[in-house]
Write a protein that holds these residues in place. Structure first.
Motif, PDB file in Angstrom:
ATOM      1  N   THR A 162      -0.904  -7.799  -4.638  1.00 55.52           N
ATOM      2  CA  THR A 162      -1.183  -6.823  -5.271  1.00 55.52           C
ATOM      3  C   THR A 162      -1.196  -5.148  -4.853  1.00 55.52           C
ATOM      4  O   THR A 162      -0.083  -4.755  -3.435  1.00 55.52           O
ATOM      5  N   GLY A 163      -0.972  -4.152  -5.517  1.00 48.73           N
ATOM      6  CA  GLY A 163      -0.611  -3.030  -5.353  1.00 48.73           C
ATOM      7  C   GLY A 163      -2.044  -1.832  -5.035  1.00 48.73           C
ATOM      8  O   GLY A 163      -2.649  -2.852  -5.851  1.00 48.73           O
ATOM      9  N   LEU A 164      -2.204  -1.215  -3.898  1.00 44.91           N
ATOM     10  CA  LEU A 164      -2.998  -0.006  -3.983  1.00 44.91           C
ATOM     11  C   LEU A 164      -2.525   1.010  -3.520  1.00 44.91           C
ATOM     12  O   LEU A 164      -1.498   0.903  -2.598  1.00 44.91           O
ATOM     13  N   ILE A 165      -3.113   1.532  -5.055  1.00 37.47           N
ATOM     14  CA  ILE A 165      -2.292   3.442  -4.325  1.00 37.47           C
ATOM     15  C   ILE A 165      -3.475   4.250  -3.605  1.00 37.47           C
ATOM     16  O   ILE A 165      -5.070   4.074  -4.740  1.00 37.47           O
ATOM     17  N   ALA A 166      -3.803   4.769  -3.154  1.00 32.71           N
ATOM     18  CA  ALA A 166      -4.757   5.363  -1.783  1.00 32.71           C
ATOM     19  C   ALA A 166      -4.190   6.212  -2.244  1.00 32.71           C
ATOM     20  O   ALA A 166      -3.429   6.877  -1.211  1.00 32.71           O
ATOM     21  N   ALA A 203       0.736  -1.378   0.230  1.00 32.02           N
ATOM     22  CA  ALA A 203       0.148   0.005   0.128  1.00 32.02           C
ATOM     23  C   ALA A 203       1.037   1.191   0.025  1.00 32.02           C
ATOM     24  O   ALA A 203       1.484   1.293   0.691  1.00 32.02           O
ATOM     25  N   THR A 204       0.417   2.619  -0.802  1.00 32.94           N
ATOM     26  CA  THR A 204       1.164   3.157  -0.772  1.00 32.94           C
ATOM     27  C   THR A 204       0.335   4.412  -0.899  1.00 32.94           C
ATOM     28  O   THR A 204      -0.985   4.479  -1.693  1.00 32.94           O
ATOM     29  N   GLN A 205       0.284   5.681  -1.069  1.00 34.87           N
ATOM     30  CA  GLN A 205      -0.388   6.671  -0.842  1.00 34.87           C
ATOM     31  C   GLN A 205       0.451   7.771  -2.046  1.00 34.87           C
ATOM     32  O   GLN A 205      -0.473   8.934  -2.915  1.00 34.87           O
ATOM     33  N   GLY A 206       0.746   7.085  -3.236  1.00 37.09           N
ATOM     34  CA  GLY A 206       1.557   7.211  -4.064  1.00 37.09           C
ATOM     35  C   GLY A 206       2.875   8.635  -3.661  1.00 37.09           C
ATOM     36  O   GLY A 206       3.127   9.323  -4.747  1.00 37.09           O
ATOM     37  N   LEU A 207       3.309   9.061  -2.559  1.00 36.31           N
ATOM     38  CA  LEU A 207       4.215  10.154  -2.512  1.00 36.31           C
ATOM     39  C   LEU A 207       5.548   9.369  -2.759  1.00 36.31           C
ATOM     40  O   LEU A 207       5.280   8.805  -2.348  1.00 36.31           O
ATOM     41  N   PRO A 208       6.560  10.505  -3.048  1.00 32.05           N
ATOM     42  CA  PRO A 208       8.362  10.432  -2.874  1.00 32.05           C
ATOM     43  C   PRO A 208       7.948   9.399  -1.404  1.00 32.05           C
ATOM     44  O   PRO A 208       8.416   9.567  -0.563  1.00 32.05           O
ATOM     45  N   LEU A 242      -3.578  -1.741  -8.278  1.00 30.72           N
ATOM     46  CA  LEU A 242      -5.557  -0.635  -7.898  1.00 30.72           C
ATOM     47  C   LEU A 242      -4.975   0.243  -7.696  1.00 30.72           C
ATOM     48  O   LEU A 242      -4.603   0.871  -6.368  1.00 30.72           O
ATOM     49  N   VAL A 243      -5.816   1.917  -8.141  1.00 31.54           N
ATOM     50  CA  VAL A 243      -5.885   3.248  -7.712  1.00 31.54           C
ATOM     51  C   VAL A 243      -7.264   3.291  -7.622  1.00 31.54           C
ATOM     52  O   VAL A 243      -8.151   3.101  -7.410  1.00 31.54           O
ATOM     53  N   LYS A 244      -7.206   3.751  -5.875  1.00 30.00           N
ATOM     54  CA  LYS A 244      -8.457   4.373  -4.861  1.00 30.00           C
ATOM     55  C   LYS A 244      -8.424   5.775  -4.567  1.00 30.00           C
ATOM     56  O   LYS A 244      -7.206   5.755  -3.849  1.00 30.00           O
ATOM     57  N   SER A 248      -0.531   8.674 -13.696  1.00 32.68           N
ATOM     58  CA  SER A 248       0.435   9.617 -13.339  1.00 32.68           C
ATOM     59  C   SER A 248       1.272   8.490 -12.228  1.00 32.68           C
ATOM     60  O   SER A 248       2.579   7.683 -12.316  1.00 32.68           O
ATOM     61  N   LEU A 249       0.526   8.350 -10.693  1.00 29.65           N
ATOM     62  CA  LEU A 249       1.114   7.546  -9.545  1.00 29.65           C
ATOM     63  C   LEU A 249       0.597   6.100 -10.258  1.00 29.65           C
ATOM     64  O   LEU A 249       1.696   5.013 -10.022  1.00 29.65           O
ATOM     65  N   SER A 250       0.439   5.347 -10.891  1.00 26.50           N
ATOM     66  CA  SER A 250       0.336   3.845 -11.099  1.00 26.50           C
ATOM     67  C   SER A 250       1.173   3.498 -12.396  1.00 26.50           C
ATOM     68  O   SER A 250       2.174   2.678 -12.167  1.00 26.50           O
TER      69      SER A 250
END
Length: 312
Positions: free
Chosen positions: A36-40, A10-15, A86-88, A58-60
């Motif tokens: 499984t990857g999840l961008i929250a 899991a990640t927030q997509g931040l650097p 997944l991107v949510k 861009s995050l994905s």
């Protein structure tokens, strides 16, 4: 060895600069499963909504590029190291992550710990929500310059649990910590605190003139009993490999963070919850104090039967 069957990165997509993603893929490979990857990420307000889709793309793309780089460096095909993503978007990323874990029966979440400022210890709000409310194991990664085979792993263990659930948790902690240590510098540091429960009430008490020799005998009994209990727990766990035991005389709130810092521990494995008189579990005061003091990566387990207050 502890096997994970359904891992979520899991990640927030931040650097970020930790190797949390690499660790997640390695564990999945070692267990013969996919991760499984999840961008929250946050939901944009209405006036910015037209940027939401391009932002999520861009995050994905950025995360998939990191996965592709890992595959290339380790000569792995996409079939050997799959990474469904997944991107949510949500106003509460921690709740989004927990719901994903609940809906898909994930048994391990790996996430980069939120960065702290000025070398402070502890974990920020999002990570604390995961530690308090997520039903599965949570691995919060922090950056380190050490090569993987030089990283130190420790487990905080209580060999005198209050019931069967806590006893079972202690065995799981030892098993998991041993498997992590095997992938690091191979030594497992056992950190265990003991005290004679009347010790601080009787010492230097002007109203109770306890015999010092008698008090010391009781303190020694408590120490020996604790050491025997830990040895029995180790034998029951069946873990092998080199261990370094730290018997700490004192309050675990202070003693464990001090030991972690002195021994330059990179990953601490510990249980985070305590039973209360009400239904369910809450985070224990001792665990809370330890969590707010450490600067290393953390792997946290809850007892079997924990029911998250978050609904899927």
């Amino acid at each position: 060895m502890k096997r994970f069957e359904n891992i979520l990165y899991a990640t927030q997509g931040l650097p970020g600069h930790s190797d949390a993603l690499d660790q997640a893929i390695r564990i999945a490979l070692n267990n013969g499963v996919s991760v499984t990857g999840l961008i929250a990420c946050p939901a944009f307000p209405q006036e910015w909504a037209h940027y939401q889709q391009s932002y999520e793309h861009s995050l994905s793309n950025s995360l998939q590029e990191k996965v592709a780089r890992f595959r290339s460096e380790h000569d792995l095909s996409e079939q050997q190291a799959p990474f469904p993503l997944l991107v949510k978007h949500s106003e509460q990323p921690a709740i989004c992550i927990i719901k994903q874990a609940l809906e898909n029966d994930h048994d391990l979440i790996i996430k980069e710990a939120e960065p702290l400022r000025n070398g402070a210890g502890g974990f920020k709000a999002l990570d604390m929500t995961l530690l308090r409310k997520c039903p599965c194991a949570v691995w919060l990664h922090r950056p380190t310059d050490k090569p993987k085979n030089k990283r130190r792993v420790a487990v905080a263990i209580d060999p005198t649990p209050s019931g069967e659930a806590q006893h079972a948790l202690s065995l799981r902690l030892l098993e998991l910590a041993r498997s992590i240590a095997d992938s690091c510098d191979s030594r497992l540091h056992l950190i265990s605190c003991w005290e004679y429960y009347l010790e601080h009430y009787l010492e230097d008490n002007s109203w109770i003139h306890a015999d010092p020799q008698e008090l010391n005998q009781e303190i020694d009994k408590a120490k020996n009993s604790h050491q025997r209990a830990l040895q029995q727990l180790l034998e029951e766990s069946g873990i092998a490999g080199e261990t370094v035991t730290h018997y700490l005389h004192g309050n675990p709130d202070d003693a464990i963070p001090e030991c972690v810092q002195q021994e330059d521990v990179d990953v601490l494995v510990m249980g985070t919850l305590a039973r209360t008189g009400i239904a369910g579990f809450v985070i224990g005061n001792t665990a809370e104090n330890i969590l707010q003091s450490i600067r290393c990566s953390l792997v946290a387990l809850k007892p079997e039967g924990f029911v998250s207050p978050i609904k899927s």
